[in-house]
Design a protein around this motif. Structure first.
Motif, PDB file in Angstrom:
ATOM      1  N   GLY A  62       0.821  -1.204   0.000  1.00  0.00           N
ATOM      2  CA  GLY A  62       0.000   0.000   0.000  1.00  0.00           C
ATOM      3  C   GLY A  62       0.855   1.253   0.000  1.00  0.00           C
ATOM      4  O   GLY A  62       1.930   1.277   0.598  1.00  0.00           O
ATOM      5  N   THR A  63       0.372   2.300  -0.672  1.00  0.00           N
ATOM      6  CA  THR A  63       1.163   3.525  -0.812  1.00  0.00           C
ATOM      7  C   THR A  63       0.382   4.763  -0.395  1.00  0.00           C
ATOM      8  O   THR A  63      -0.852   4.751  -0.308  1.00  0.00           O
ATOM      9  CB  THR A  63       1.621   3.724  -2.268  1.00  0.00           C
ATOM     10  OG1 THR A  63       0.468   3.897  -3.110  1.00  0.00           O
ATOM     11  CG2 THR A  63       2.450   2.545  -2.752  1.00  0.00           C
ATOM     12  N   THR A 101       4.497  12.370  -6.024  1.00  0.00           N
ATOM     13  CA  THR A 101       5.603  11.875  -5.215  1.00  0.00           C
ATOM     14  C   THR A 101       5.097  10.802  -4.273  1.00  0.00           C
ATOM     15  O   THR A 101       4.122  11.024  -3.543  1.00  0.00           O
ATOM     16  CB  THR A 101       6.236  13.013  -4.383  1.00  0.00           C
ATOM     17  OG1 THR A 101       6.583  14.097  -5.249  1.00  0.00           O
ATOM     18  CG2 THR A 101       7.475  12.533  -3.647  1.00  0.00           C
ATOM     19  N   GLU A 102       5.720   9.654  -4.277  1.00  0.00           N
ATOM     20  CA  GLU A 102       5.374   8.603  -3.319  1.00  0.00           C
ATOM     21  C   GLU A 102       6.068   8.913  -2.004  1.00  0.00           C
ATOM     22  O   GLU A 102       7.285   8.866  -1.905  1.00  0.00           O
ATOM     23  CB  GLU A 102       5.823   7.238  -3.842  1.00  0.00           C
ATOM     24  CG  GLU A 102       5.410   6.078  -2.931  1.00  0.00           C
ATOM     25  CD  GLU A 102       5.825   4.733  -3.492  1.00  0.00           C
ATOM     26  OE1 GLU A 102       5.125   4.235  -4.398  1.00  0.00           O
ATOM     27  OE2 GLU A 102       6.865   4.202  -3.048  1.00  0.00           O
ATOM     28  N   ILE A 103       5.272   9.228  -0.983  1.00  0.00           N
ATOM     29  CA  ILE A 103       5.853   9.586   0.312  1.00  0.00           C
ATOM     30  C   ILE A 103       5.652   8.494   1.360  1.00  0.00           C
ATOM     31  O   ILE A 103       6.223   8.566   2.444  1.00  0.00           O
ATOM     32  CB  ILE A 103       5.306  10.926   0.832  1.00  0.00           C
ATOM     33  CG1 ILE A 103       3.804  10.835   1.116  1.00  0.00           C
ATOM     34  CG2 ILE A 103       5.609  12.057  -0.143  1.00  0.00           C
ATOM     35  CD1 ILE A 103       3.257  12.026   1.893  1.00  0.00           C
ATOM     36  N   GLY A 104       4.826   7.488   1.042  1.00  0.00           N
ATOM     37  CA  GLY A 104       4.612   6.362   1.949  1.00  0.00           C
ATOM     38  C   GLY A 104       4.484   5.081   1.156  1.00  0.00           C
ATOM     39  O   GLY A 104       3.962   5.085   0.037  1.00  0.00           O
ATOM     40  N   SER A 105       4.965   3.971   1.709  1.00  0.00           N
ATOM     41  CA  SER A 105       4.914   2.700   0.998  1.00  0.00           C
ATOM     42  C   SER A 105       5.025   1.557   1.998  1.00  0.00           C
ATOM     43  O   SER A 105       5.378   1.752   3.160  1.00  0.00           O
ATOM     44  CB  SER A 105       6.044   2.615  -0.036  1.00  0.00           C
ATOM     45  OG  SER A 105       7.307   2.786   0.590  1.00  0.00           O
ATOM     46  N   GLY A 106       4.702   0.355   1.527  1.00  0.00           N
ATOM     47  CA  GLY A 106       4.838  -0.827   2.370  1.00  0.00           C
ATOM     48  C   GLY A 106       3.714  -1.048   3.351  1.00  0.00           C
ATOM     49  O   GLY A 106       3.841  -1.857   4.280  1.00  0.00           O
ATOM     50  N   SER A 124      10.072   8.182  -0.155  1.00  0.00           N
ATOM     51  CA  SER A 124       9.134   7.466   0.684  1.00  0.00           C
ATOM     52  C   SER A 124       9.696   7.270   2.082  1.00  0.00           C
ATOM     53  O   SER A 124      10.870   6.907   2.243  1.00  0.00           O
ATOM     54  CB  SER A 124       8.798   6.106   0.072  1.00  0.00           C
ATOM     55  OG  SER A 124       8.001   5.340   0.960  1.00  0.00           O
ATOM     56  N   ALA A 125       8.840   7.494   3.061  1.00  0.00           N
ATOM     57  CA  ALA A 125       9.199   7.217   4.452  1.00  0.00           C
ATOM     58  C   ALA A 125       8.787   5.808   4.851  1.00  0.00           C
ATOM     59  O   ALA A 125       8.794   5.472   6.039  1.00  0.00           O
ATOM     60  CB  ALA A 125       8.529   8.232   5.377  1.00  0.00           C
TER      61      ALA A 125
END
Length: 378
Positions: free
Chosen positions: A215-216, A236-241, A288-289
């Motif tokens: 999930g992003t 911009t992808e700032i969250g992932s996993g 991503s954080a």
């Protein structure tokens, strides 16, 4: 505080604003005062039904919930805009309507979207999700996670739909990381807006019900120059996993509610693992954080879905598992919990999804999926 001028370059994609001035309402408690203040939920004790959310075409399963901030076109200040995820046959991912409800309980249909006549691509069609906001100028942005038959096996990537102030779809925003847009929050200043969008279909359908950690959270920068259509100028992808999975009852379970704190931290409701995480520097980061920092897990959280922030910055989430609303401080302390729905078995399970504070920020609107209604905690 000001935005940089809208630009087509990635370097101009971030807001340069102080959220303590823009995101906090006038008169909000200072951090010192907030430490002494009682929980926001302590002052709210009554749940009342405002109105049915079912429009003329019979759509059900209300998801997105947004309090309109200014009157423009057919949008009226103080009313609540709501998106429906299911059609009249109760098939998920086929709802096409947005309804508008006054505080007094009058419902009108703001838009009925025809999936066969969209102005741009939206892979799979239309099934309106919790992702819902109204930008300056009356531009309504709503997420679509569509299915062909109400099952997760046919779920497709969908898009963000952009409607004008009269409820006409004017453009779609698809691709470049958008894959099952499930919820969003936004902040705007001048001609620029930042959308923070959770996505729940990355590898989920292929997983066949097993948990996949893909999930992003995307930050999508929009520019609206001289009243023209909002244009995407950066993603911009700032969250992932984030964990996600298909579910026979809920279609898909994954990162849902998002809220932007006064210091630029983005809080995310991780539904699968019943926790809230925090992504720092959400307005400016260029990477991503991951899932961010876990600020609280378990306790009163039970499948948290919709998320909203109180005037002093506490995090309100509603549980998909038990009909409770939970208040958590930005530091991660769960300070209050109330049951706001007890229908079904177990009580309240599956009833709650989107929520939003009223204009005065002293009551909480929330959708009641058990009755297909808008309720208010006051």
């Amino acid at each position: 505080m000001k935005l940089r001028a809208c630009s087509s370059t990635l370097a101009a994609a971030a807001l340069t604003l102080a959220l303590t001035a823009v995101a906090s309402p006038a008169g909000a408690a200072t951090s010192a005062g907030a430490a002494k203040a009682p929980p926001f939920l302590d002052r709210l004790n009554t749940v009342s039904t405002v109105a049915s959310t079912v429009p003329e075409n019979g759509d059900v399963n209300p998801y997105g919930t947004f309090t309109i901030q200014e009157s423009i076109g057919d949008l009226h200040r103080g009313n609540v805009l709501i998106s429906n995820f299911n059609n009249s046959a109760n098939l998920q991912g086929l709802g096409t309507t947005l309804v508008q409800i006054t505080p007094g309980g009058t419902r009108t249909t703001f838009a009925t979207i025809d999936p066969d006549h969209l102005p741009g691509p939206c892979p799979g069609g239309v099934g309106l999700t919790t992702a819902l906001t109204v930008l300056p100028g009356g531009w309504v942005v709503v997420g679509s996670l569509p299915t062909a038959d109400g099952t997760s096996a046919t779920a497709q990537a969908g898009c963000l739909l952009v409607l004008d102030k009269h409820g006409t779809v004017r453009e779609t925003i698809a691709g470049d990381g958008i894959n099952g847009p499930w919820d969003l929050t936004a902040v705007s200043s001048g001609e620029q807006s930042e959308l923070f969008v959770t996505n729940v279909l990355n590898g989920t359908v292929a997983g066949g019900g097993a948990q996949v950690d893909q999930g992003t959270v995307l930050r999508i920068t929009l520019c609206t120059e001289k009243g023209d259509l909002p244009q995407r100028i950066a993603t911009t992808e700032i969250g992932s996993g984030f964990p996600e999975r298909t579910d026979p009852a809920a279609l898909v379970v994954g990162p849902t509610g998002v809220g932007l704190g006064h210091d630029g931290t983005l809080f995310v409701a991780d539904t699968v693992l019943s926790r809230i995480t925090a992504i720092p520097n959400a307005l400016t980061r260029q990477d991503s954080a991951g899932i961010g920092r876990v600020i609280t897990s378990g306790g009163a959280l039970n499948g948290p879905l919709g998320l909203a922030l109180t005037p002093r910055g506490d995090i309100l989430t509603v549980n998909g598992g038990d009909g409770n609303i939970v208040e958590t401080t930005p530091a991660g302390r769960q300070v209050a919990v109330k049951q706001i729905n007890n229908e079904g078995t177990p009580p309240g399970a599956g009833a709650l999804f989107g929520l939003a504070l009223d204009l005065d920020q002293d009551a909480v609107y929330f959708v009641n999926n058990a009755d297909n209604a808008l309720d208010v905690l006051h």
